[in-house]
Design a protein around this motif. Structure first.
Motif, PDB file in Angstrom:
ATOM      1  N   ASN A  20      32.730  25.912  47.299  1.00  0.00           N
ATOM      2  CA  ASN A  20      32.551  24.469  47.139  1.00  0.00           C
ATOM      3  C   ASN A  20      33.650  23.650  47.817  1.00  0.00           C
ATOM      4  N   GLU A  21      34.492  24.299  48.578  1.00  0.00           N
ATOM      5  CA  GLU A  21      35.548  23.550  49.253  1.00  0.00           C
ATOM      6  C   GLU A  21      34.957  22.639  50.323  1.00  0.00           C
ATOM      7  N   PRO A  22      35.628  21.548  50.628  1.00  0.00           N
ATOM      8  CA  PRO A  22      35.091  20.606  51.625  1.00  0.00           C
ATOM      9  C   PRO A  22      34.873  21.284  52.972  1.00  0.00           C
ATOM     10  N   ILE A  23      33.750  20.959  53.593  1.00  0.00           N
ATOM     11  CA  ILE A  23      33.438  21.526  54.909  1.00  0.00           C
ATOM     12  C   ILE A  23      34.206  20.744  55.972  1.00  0.00           C
ATOM     13  N   PRO A  24      34.922  21.424  56.861  1.00  0.00           N
ATOM     14  CA  PRO A  24      35.643  20.707  57.936  1.00  0.00           C
ATOM     15  C   PRO A  24      34.703  19.847  58.768  1.00  0.00           C
ATOM     16  N   PHE A  25      35.254  18.787  59.314  1.00  0.00           N
ATOM     17  CA  PHE A  25      34.459  17.847  60.110  1.00  0.00           C
ATOM     18  C   PHE A  25      33.771  18.545  61.279  1.00  0.00           C
ATOM     19  N   THR A  26      34.471  19.487  61.895  1.00  0.00           N
ATOM     20  CA  THR A  26      33.902  20.171  63.061  1.00  0.00           C
ATOM     21  C   THR A  26      32.820  21.171  62.688  1.00  0.00           C
ATOM     22  N   ASN A  27      32.672  21.509  61.412  1.00  0.00           N
ATOM     23  CA  ASN A  27      31.667  22.481  60.994  1.00  0.00           C
ATOM     24  C   ASN A  27      30.338  21.835  60.636  1.00  0.00           C
ATOM     25  N   THR A  31      28.295  16.943  63.881  1.00  0.00           N
ATOM     26  CA  THR A  31      29.456  16.926  64.780  1.00  0.00           C
ATOM     27  C   THR A  31      29.247  17.854  65.971  1.00  0.00           C
ATOM     28  N   MET A  32      28.800  19.074  65.691  1.00  0.00           N
ATOM     29  CA  MET A  32      28.619  20.050  66.772  1.00  0.00           C
ATOM     30  C   MET A  32      27.568  19.591  67.773  1.00  0.00           C
ATOM     31  N   TYR A  33      26.464  19.049  67.281  1.00  0.00           N
ATOM     32  CA  TYR A  33      25.416  18.574  68.184  1.00  0.00           C
ATOM     33  C   TYR A  33      25.812  17.244  68.826  1.00  0.00           C
ATOM     34  N   GLY A  34      26.383  16.348  68.029  1.00  0.00           N
ATOM     35  CA  GLY A  34      26.686  15.008  68.523  1.00  0.00           C
ATOM     36  C   GLY A  34      27.798  14.959  69.544  1.00  0.00           C
ATOM     37  N   VAL A  35      28.719  15.918  69.509  1.00  0.00           N
ATOM     38  CA  VAL A  35      29.816  15.935  70.472  1.00  0.00           C
ATOM     39  C   VAL A  35      29.457  16.733  71.723  1.00  0.00           C
ATOM     40  N   SER A  36      28.849  17.879  71.537  1.00  0.00           N
ATOM     41  CA  SER A  36      28.625  18.781  72.673  1.00  0.00           C
ATOM     42  C   SER A  36      27.483  18.339  73.578  1.00  0.00           C
ATOM     43  N   ILE A  37      26.374  17.882  73.019  1.00  0.00           N
ATOM     44  CA  ILE A  37      25.193  17.573  73.839  1.00  0.00           C
ATOM     45  C   ILE A  37      25.394  16.359  74.747  1.00  0.00           C
ATOM     46  N   PRO A  38      25.871  15.196  74.249  1.00  0.00           N
ATOM     47  CA  PRO A  38      26.006  14.043  75.160  1.00  0.00           C
ATOM     48  C   PRO A  38      26.918  14.313  76.365  1.00  0.00           C
ATOM     49  N   THR A  86      24.738  28.366  65.176  1.00  0.00           N
ATOM     50  CA  THR A  86      24.897  27.561  63.961  1.00  0.00           C
ATOM     51  C   THR A  86      23.771  27.804  62.970  1.00  0.00           C
ATOM     52  N   LYS A  87      22.664  28.339  63.427  1.00  0.00           N
ATOM     53  CA  LYS A  87      21.543  28.666  62.531  1.00  0.00           C
ATOM     54  C   LYS A  87      21.659  30.066  61.948  1.00  0.00           C
ATOM     55  N   HIS A  88      22.705  30.765  62.338  1.00  0.00           N
ATOM     56  CA  HIS A  88      22.897  32.135  61.849  1.00  0.00           C
ATOM     57  C   HIS A  88      24.306  32.320  61.296  1.00  0.00           C
ATOM     58  N   GLY A  89      24.831  31.300  60.653  1.00  0.00           N
ATOM     59  CA  GLY A  89      26.070  31.456  59.923  1.00  0.00           C
ATOM     60  C   GLY A  89      27.311  30.871  60.550  1.00  0.00           C
ATOM     61  N   PRO A 271      33.988  27.163  65.140  1.00  0.00           N
ATOM     62  CA  PRO A 271      33.285  25.985  65.689  1.00  0.00           C
ATOM     63  C   PRO A 271      34.217  24.957  66.331  1.00  0.00           C
ATOM     64  N   GLU A 272      35.399  24.753  65.740  1.00  0.00           N
ATOM     65  CA  GLU A 272      36.350  23.812  66.336  1.00  0.00           C
ATOM     66  C   GLU A 272      36.779  24.277  67.724  1.00  0.00           C
ATOM     67  N   VAL A 273      37.038  25.562  67.870  1.00  0.00           N
ATOM     68  CA  VAL A 273      37.412  26.114  69.172  1.00  0.00           C
ATOM     69  C   VAL A 273      36.274  25.958  70.174  1.00  0.00           C
ATOM     70  N   LEU A 274      35.047  26.200  69.730  1.00  0.00           N
ATOM     71  CA  LEU A 274      33.900  26.101  70.630  1.00  0.00           C
ATOM     72  C   LEU A 274      33.660  24.662  71.074  1.00  0.00           C
ATOM     73  N   ILE A 275      33.896  23.705  70.197  1.00  0.00           N
ATOM     74  CA  ILE A 275      33.731  22.301  70.576  1.00  0.00           C
ATOM     75  C   ILE A 275      34.743  21.930  71.660  1.00  0.00           C
ATOM     76  N   PHE A 276      35.985  22.311  71.480  1.00  0.00           N
ATOM     77  CA  PHE A 276      36.997  22.047  72.511  1.00  0.00           C
ATOM     78  C   PHE A 276      36.648  22.770  73.815  1.00  0.00           C
ATOM     79  N   SER A 277      36.068  23.958  73.701  1.00  0.00           N
ATOM     80  CA  SER A 277      35.673  24.703  74.898  1.00  0.00           C
ATOM     81  C   SER A 277      34.587  23.958  75.668  1.00  0.00           C
ATOM     82  N   CYS A 278      33.598  23.441  74.940  1.00  0.00           N
ATOM     83  CA  CYS A 278      32.513  22.696  75.594  1.00  0.00           C
ATOM     84  C   CYS A 278      33.045  21.449  76.286  1.00  0.00           C
ATOM     85  N   LEU A 279      33.905  20.699  75.603  1.00  0.00           N
ATOM     86  CA  LEU A 279      34.454  19.480  76.191  1.00  0.00           C
ATOM     87  C   LEU A 279      35.317  19.790  77.412  1.00  0.00           C
TER      88      LEU A 279
END
Length: 385
Positions: A20-27, A31-38, A86-89, A271-279
């Motif tokens: 139940n811990e808070p989910i990080p913003f990048t997870n 966030t993952m779709y909104g940052v990487s796709i545009p 992201t659909k598999h964990g 996921p945070e690493v992958l977002i930076f990788s895409c950018l």
């Protein structure tokens, strides 16, 4: 790997993370779709402008164009597989997705391999582009040396990413008998995998900085115009963003490897690493494409906006009291000798200024407007047509 894997999983089961811990913003999926796709779509737009300029405008395509297209294609593969994971964990704690961990590892393998190949291809494209610019001198020698280094670096890390295990299937299927022989990115050991990832991230950032610094000497040219200065400033700004994303990627890996258990829970922090990788890759592709099509965009602006000085003048028509009157009499006509009709000077119109045929006060098109004149037949009172 089986023993280490079993030991770490056992330790995580004894002290599982708080579900139940808070989910990080990048997870978050948003966030993952909104940052990487545009930004990915924007990178393809830049590539399209680049290809249009090289193929249709200057008609001088080169190997650098081929490598940037290959980089964009591998980047597309990396993005698709990342979003598919992201659909598999991906984005959840490893301990809670063990039943589908094999699918997660499969998609992670694809995005990891495609990303490493993309970084090598875009660096090669930039250096080939430099070689077209620097025909001689020390900068050309530096480019050639750096190109050989990047090719060797890219082949080594790309091979390690595409073939992390023998057989390759052993990367995502740990139930093979006999077990696969893995190394580097193959997670044979957590420390070995961590050191491999850190080595790639650090060397990748170093090469990005070296490639960015090569054309920096252009700033010291005495004949550099203001437009060229602004263009190069924009180019270096994109290059700095690339280096910044690579730095953030390296920082993120360091941040999430404080202890063995945390580093093994990669589905939670990766996921945070992958977002930076895409950018990083998206901005690198844009940085490589801007110098190709930007001069064409600047040249096209002159056809869209008014950039030329226009001289506006006006002329006063003759009035009825002027001495410079003209009279053309048709007193002798082959068809009608009785005609005494004549054409006299026109009446004076109100003095106005015109711009290219348009009335600046009323906005009416004077080129198609019927002008009112006075025709004064001989021995008849004037009448207006």
């Amino acid at each position: 790997m089986a023993d280490e894997f079993t030991t770490i999983i056992g330790g995580m089961m004894q002290s599982p993370p708080n579900p139940n811990e808070p989910i990080p913003f990048t997870n978050h999926l948003g966030t993952m779709y909104g940052v990487s796709i545009p930004f990915h779509v924007l990178s393809w737009i830049f590539v399209a402008f680049r290809l249009h300029t090289r193929l249709r405008v200057v008609r001088e395509p080169g190997l650098d164009d081929l490598f940037v297209v290959l980089a964009a294609l591998f980047n597309l593969v990396s993005l698709i597989t990342f979003l598919k994971s992201t659909k598999h964990g991906m984005g959840q704690h490893l301990i809670y997705i063990l039943p589908e961990l094999q699918q997660t590892m499969l998609w992670l393998y694809m995005t990891n391999a495609a990303y490493h190949t993309t970084t090598a291809l875009i660096k090669v494209s930039l250096l080939l582009q430099y070689l077209r610019l620097f025909r001689e001198g020390s900068r050309r020698i530096v480019c050639i040396v750096l190109l050989l280094l990047v090719v060797s670096w890219g082949i080594a890390f790309s091979f390690m990413a595409w073939v992390p295990c023998f057989p390759v299937r052993g990367f995502w299927d740990r139930t093979l008998d006999p077990p696969a022989k893995c190394y580097g990115f193959g997670y044979r050991g957590v420390n070995e995998a961590k050191h491999t990832v850190l080595a790639f991230a650090a060397s990748n950032m170093t090469l990005d900085i070296a490639i960015l610094l090569i054309p920096l000497t252009e700033y010291f040219r005495q004949d550099l115009r203001r437009k060229q200065l602004f263009a190069m400033t924009g180019l270096f700004a994109l290059g700095l963003i690339v280096v910044l994303m690579a730095t953030f990627r390296l920082w993120s890996i360091f941040k999430h490897n404080q202890n063995l258990t945390q580093s093994f829970d990669f589905t939670w922090w990766y996921p945070e690493v992958l977002i930076f990788s895409c950018l990083e890759v998206d901005f690198a592709i844009m940085c490589a494409s801007v110098p190709i099509f930007w001069p064409t965009v600047v040249a096209s602006c002159s056809h869209i906006f008014v950039t030329s000085e226009v001289r506006i003048s006006h002329h006063q028509r003759l009035n009825n009291n002027s001495r410079d009157e003209f009279e053309m009499l048709r007193t002798h006509s082959m068809k009608s000798t009785a005609s005494t009709e004549g054409l006299n000077s026109t009446a004076s119109l109100e003095q106005k200024s015109f711009y290219n045929g348009y009335d600046t006060e009323t906005g009416r098109d004077r080129r198609i407007e019927t002008t009112k004149v006075q025709v004064q037949p001989y021995a008849q009172p004037p009448r207006t047509l």
